[in-house]
Design a protein around this motif. Structure first.
Motif, PDB file in Angstrom:
ATOM      1  N   ILE A  40       0.857  -1.180   0.000  1.00 47.65           N
ATOM      2  CA  ILE A  40       0.000   0.000   0.000  1.00 47.65           C
ATOM      3  C   ILE A  40       0.891   1.227   0.000  1.00 47.65           C
ATOM      4  O   ILE A  40       1.782   1.367   0.843  1.00 47.65           O
ATOM      5  CB  ILE A  40      -0.935   0.013   1.217  1.00 47.65           C
ATOM      6  N   MET A  41       0.644   2.119  -0.968  1.00 50.00           N
ATOM      7  CA  MET A  41       1.452   3.330  -1.104  1.00 50.00           C
ATOM      8  C   MET A  41       0.558   4.567  -1.111  1.00 50.00           C
ATOM      9  O   MET A  41      -0.626   4.500  -1.445  1.00 50.00           O
ATOM     10  CB  MET A  41       2.282   3.293  -2.389  1.00 50.00           C
ATOM     11  N   GLY A  42       1.158   5.682  -0.758  1.00 53.05           N
ATOM     12  CA  GLY A  42       0.441   6.955  -0.771  1.00 53.05           C
ATOM     13  C   GLY A  42       1.277   8.002  -0.059  1.00 53.05           C
ATOM     14  O   GLY A  42       2.132   7.674   0.770  1.00 53.05           O
ATOM     15  N   GLU A  43       1.040   9.268  -0.388  1.00 51.39           N
ATOM     16  CA  GLU A  43       1.785  10.346   0.250  1.00 51.39           C
ATOM     17  C   GLU A  43       1.393  10.458   1.719  1.00 51.39           C
ATOM     18  O   GLU A  43       0.370   9.928   2.154  1.00 51.39           O
ATOM     19  CB  GLU A  43       1.511  11.664  -0.474  1.00 51.39           C
ATOM     20  N   SER A  44       2.197  11.173   2.506  1.00 48.69           N
ATOM     21  CA  SER A  44       1.853  11.433   3.899  1.00 48.69           C
ATOM     22  C   SER A  44       0.495  12.121   3.962  1.00 48.69           C
ATOM     23  O   SER A  44       0.236  13.056   3.207  1.00 48.69           O
ATOM     24  CB  SER A  44       2.916  12.322   4.550  1.00 48.69           C
ATOM     25  N   GLY A  45      -0.361  11.623   4.849  1.00 47.51           N
ATOM     26  CA  GLY A  45      -1.697  12.182   4.967  1.00 47.51           C
ATOM     27  C   GLY A  45      -2.721  11.566   4.043  1.00 47.51           C
ATOM     28  O   GLY A  45      -3.889  11.955   4.047  1.00 47.51           O
ATOM     29  N   SER A  46      -2.311  10.571   3.267  1.00 44.91           N
ATOM     30  CA  SER A  46      -3.229   9.951   2.295  1.00 44.91           C
ATOM     31  C   SER A  46      -4.242   9.023   2.951  1.00 44.91           C
ATOM     32  O   SER A  46      -5.271   8.706   2.371  1.00 44.91           O
ATOM     33  CB  SER A  46      -2.432   9.170   1.251  1.00 44.91           C
ATOM     34  N   GLY A  47      -3.928   8.548   4.163  1.00 48.29           N
ATOM     35  CA  GLY A  47      -4.821   7.633   4.863  1.00 48.29           C
ATOM     36  C   GLY A  47      -4.281   6.228   5.017  1.00 48.29           C
ATOM     37  O   GLY A  47      -4.913   5.377   5.640  1.00 48.29           O
ATOM     38  N   LYS A  48      -3.082   5.961   4.485  1.00 50.36           N
ATOM     39  CA  LYS A  48      -2.581   4.587   4.508  1.00 50.36           C
ATOM     40  C   LYS A  48      -2.240   4.116   5.929  1.00 50.36           C
ATOM     41  O   LYS A  48      -2.454   2.948   6.260  1.00 50.36           O
ATOM     42  CB  LYS A  48      -1.384   4.420   3.573  1.00 50.36           C
ATOM     43  N   THR A  49      -1.721   5.028   6.780  1.00 51.68           N
ATOM     44  CA  THR A  49      -1.417   4.640   8.157  1.00 51.68           C
ATOM     45  C   THR A  49      -2.703   4.389   8.935  1.00 51.68           C
ATOM     46  O   THR A  49      -2.788   3.443   9.729  1.00 51.68           O
ATOM     47  CB  THR A  49      -0.577   5.723   8.845  1.00 51.68           C
ATOM     48  N   THR A  50      -3.710   5.226   8.702  1.00 51.86           N
ATOM     49  CA  THR A  50      -5.017   4.996   9.324  1.00 51.86           C
ATOM     50  C   THR A  50      -5.561   3.636   8.916  1.00 51.86           C
ATOM     51  O   THR A  50      -6.066   2.874   9.748  1.00 51.86           O
ATOM     52  CB  THR A  50      -6.008   6.099   8.908  1.00 51.86           C
ATOM     53  N   LEU A  51      -5.454   3.316   7.644  1.00 53.85           N
ATOM     54  CA  LEU A  51      -5.921   2.027   7.150  1.00 53.85           C
ATOM     55  C   LEU A  51      -5.193   0.886   7.845  1.00 53.85           C
ATOM     56  O   LEU A  51      -5.819  -0.086   8.294  1.00 53.85           O
ATOM     57  CB  LEU A  51      -5.716   1.943   5.636  1.00 53.85           C
ATOM     58  N   LEU A  52      -3.882   0.988   7.965  1.00 56.02           N
ATOM     59  CA  LEU A  52      -3.105  -0.062   8.619  1.00 56.02           C
ATOM     60  C   LEU A  52      -3.546  -0.228  10.071  1.00 56.02           C
ATOM     61  O   LEU A  52      -3.678  -1.348  10.563  1.00 56.02           O
ATOM     62  CB  LEU A  52      -1.614   0.265   8.547  1.00 56.02           C
ATOM     63  N   ASN A  53      -3.780   0.884  10.766  1.00 61.82           N
ATOM     64  CA  ASN A  53      -4.215   0.809  12.161  1.00 61.82           C
ATOM     65  C   ASN A  53      -5.565   0.114  12.297  1.00 61.82           C
ATOM     66  O   ASN A  53      -5.802  -0.618  13.271  1.00 61.82           O
ATOM     67  CB  ASN A  53      -4.287   2.217  12.765  1.00 61.82           C
ATOM     68  N   LEU A  54      -6.455   0.335  11.342  1.00 61.05           N
ATOM     69  CA  LEU A  54      -7.761  -0.341  11.375  1.00 61.05           C
ATOM     70  C   LEU A  54      -7.603  -1.835  11.126  1.00 61.05           C
ATOM     71  O   LEU A  54      -8.238  -2.664  11.785  1.00 61.05           O
ATOM     72  CB  LEU A  54      -8.699   0.268  10.338  1.00 61.05           C
ATOM     73  N   LEU A  55      -6.744  -2.194  10.175  1.00 62.43           N
ATOM     74  CA  LEU A  55      -6.514  -3.610   9.880  1.00 62.43           C
ATOM     75  C   LEU A  55      -5.850  -4.312  11.055  1.00 62.43           C
ATOM     76  O   LEU A  55      -6.067  -5.506  11.283  1.00 62.43           O
ATOM     77  CB  LEU A  55      -5.640  -3.751   8.629  1.00 62.43           C
ATOM     78  N   ALA A  56      -5.039  -3.562  11.807  1.00 64.85           N
ATOM     79  CA  ALA A  56      -4.304  -4.126  12.942  1.00 64.85           C
ATOM     80  C   ALA A  56      -5.116  -4.131  14.222  1.00 64.85           C
ATOM     81  O   ALA A  56      -4.607  -4.546  15.277  1.00 64.85           O
ATOM     82  CB  ALA A  56      -3.014  -3.335  13.154  1.00 64.85           C
ATOM     83  N   THR A  57      -6.358  -3.689  14.157  1.00 65.77           N
ATOM     84  CA  THR A  57      -7.254  -3.558  15.312  1.00 65.77           C
ATOM     85  C   THR A  57      -6.714  -2.588  16.355  1.00 65.77           C
ATOM     86  O   THR A  57      -7.064  -2.670  17.539  1.00 65.77           O
ATOM     87  CB  THR A  57      -7.586  -4.919  15.986  1.00 65.77           C
ATOM     88  N   LEU A  58      -5.874  -1.653  15.924  1.00 67.07           N
ATOM     89  CA  LEU A  58      -5.367  -0.617  16.830  1.00 67.07           C
ATOM     90  C   LEU A  58      -6.323   0.566  16.909  1.00 67.07           C
ATOM     91  O   LEU A  58      -6.192   1.427  17.774  1.00 67.07           O
ATOM     92  CB  LEU A  58      -3.984  -0.136  16.357  1.00 67.07           C
ATOM     93  N   ASP A  59      -7.278   0.606  15.997  1.00 72.70           N
ATOM     94  CA  ASP A  59      -8.282   1.656  15.960  1.00 72.70           C
ATOM     95  C   ASP A  59      -9.556   1.051  15.375  1.00 72.70           C
ATOM     96  O   ASP A  59      -9.521  -0.020  14.766  1.00 72.70           O
ATOM     97  CB  ASP A  59      -7.786   2.831  15.103  1.00 72.70           C
ATOM     98  N   LYS A  60     -10.669   1.728  15.575  1.00 76.34           N
ATOM     99  CA  LYS A  60     -11.942   1.247  15.040  1.00 76.34           C
ATOM    100  C   LYS A  60     -12.464   2.226  13.989  1.00 76.34           C
ATOM    101  O   LYS A  60     -12.314   3.444  14.137  1.00 76.34           O
ATOM    102  CB  LYS A  60     -12.975   1.092  16.158  1.00 76.34           C
ATOM    103  N   PRO A  61     -13.083   1.723  12.925  1.00 79.44           N
ATOM    104  CA  PRO A  61     -13.604   2.617  11.892  1.00 79.44           C
ATOM    105  C   PRO A  61     -14.852   3.364  12.362  1.00 79.44           C
ATOM    106  O   PRO A  61     -15.558   2.896  13.266  1.00 79.44           O
ATOM    107  CB  PRO A  61     -13.941   1.654  10.745  1.00 79.44           C
ATOM    108  N   THR A  62     -15.110   4.492  11.732  1.00 80.17           N
ATOM    109  CA  THR A  62     -16.364   5.204  11.981  1.00 80.17           C
ATOM    110  C   THR A  62     -17.531   4.384  11.444  1.00 80.17           C
ATOM    111  O   THR A  62     -18.609   4.322  12.059  1.00 80.17           O
ATOM    112  CB  THR A  62     -16.330   6.585  11.314  1.00 80.17           C
ATOM    113  N   SER A  63     -17.334   3.752  10.297  1.00 82.42           N
ATOM    114  CA  SER A  63     -18.317   2.835   9.732  1.00 82.42           C
ATOM    115  C   SER A  63     -17.604   1.888   8.782  1.00 82.42           C
ATOM    116  O   SER A  63     -16.449   2.120   8.400  1.00 82.42           O
ATOM    117  CB  SER A  63     -19.432   3.593   9.002  1.00 82.42           C
ATOM    118  N   GLY A  64     -18.295   0.830   8.400  1.00 78.39           N
ATOM    119  CA  GLY A  64     -17.694  -0.155   7.508  1.00 78.39           C
ATOM    120  C   GLY A  64     -17.169  -1.365   8.265  1.00 78.39           C
ATOM    121  O   GLY A  64     -17.247  -1.440   9.496  1.00 78.39           O
TER     122      GLY A  64
END
Length: 255
Positions: A40-64
């Motif tokens: 997964i690639m993207g510039e800083s602020g693109s959302g890729k770290t947020t995505l990784l945290n959701l996949l890792a169960t380190l955070d919960k999504p707002t929906s989905g």
């Protein structure tokens, strides 16, 4: 067979002190097949770290939803999360996350110790992994006694020791020199070819060129993807570079 699916994944961050909201992810949908190696690639602020945290169960999504092997992991309770990570996910971090007060052996075995695994089974699991990663001679040393490349091999062994369904790698080559980077990427390729599913977040075009598929995230959405197929690493590298150029110049290039 899909081992991982995200369905209409959205994440909005709200400030405690104002009404300002930031949408980090918007309606993200993709799947990962068992045995696939996805970058997964993207510039800083693109959302890729947020995505990784959701996949890792380190955070919960707002929906989905995030579904791993048929289980929606977004609804795990706080008591279930730690055990779930240990038993189903392996992690490789840019800064290794090794404990300097533990030997390399103990760092690798820690997830099994926390699971109450017997000593005999721990040794049965450790030896083939340590042999394949070339770290047998490092097991009785401590992290501060070895190089960055060797630390990442130890961290990779720790990720593999629980036989995880999915390895999540966060910028795994970010702290390595060029030789150690190539060595690690060759190891990840070998592990992938042996059937391990890997999802890697990276800024490195070189690292991404080793993957079987690259997903590009821009402004919280999946912007494009590239399948390696029969491309060489050099051809994959060039196509990734071209896509990043389109992204950085604001081109309208969608999945």
């Amino acid at each position: 067979m899909n081992i991982l699916e995200t369905k209409n994944l959205k994440k909005i961050y709200s400030s405690r002190f104002s009404n300002v909201q930031v949408q980090a992810l918007e309606n993200v949908n993709f799947s990962v097949e068992k045995g696939e190696f996805v970058a997964i690639m993207g510039e800083s602020g693109s959302g890729k770290t947020t995505l990784l945290n959701l996949l890792a169960t380190l955070d919960k999504p707002t929906s989905g939803k995030v579904i791993l092997n048929g289980k929606d992991i977004t609804h795990l309770s706080s008591k279930e999360v730690s055990s779930f990570r240990r038993n189903h996910l392996g992690f490789v971090f840019q800064d290794f996350n090794l404990l300097d007060t533990f030997s390399n052996r103990d760092n690798i075995l820690l997830p099994l110790v926390l699971n109450g695994t017997s000593v005999s089974e721990m040794e049965q699991r450790l030896n083939p992994i340590a042999t394949s990663l070339g770290i047998i001679s490092l097991l009785n040393k401590f992290p501060y006694e070895i190089s960055g490349g060797q630390k990442q091999r130890v961290a990779l062994a720790r990720a593999l020791i629980t036989h995880p369904e999915l390895i999540l790698a966060d910028e795994p080559t970010g702290a390595l020199d060029s030789k150690s980077t190539k060595d690690l990427l060759d190891l990840l390729t070998q592990i992938h070819e042996n059937g391990q599913t890997i999802l890697m977040v990276t800024h490195s075009t070189l690292a991404a060129s080793y993957a079987s598929r690259v997903l590009f995230i821009r402004d919280g959405v999946v912007f494009h993807q590239i399948y390696k197929g029969k491309k060489t690493k050099e051809e994959m590298y060039q196509q990734i570079s071209d896509t990043l150029t389109v992204m950085s110049t604001g081109g309208a290039f969608h999945v």
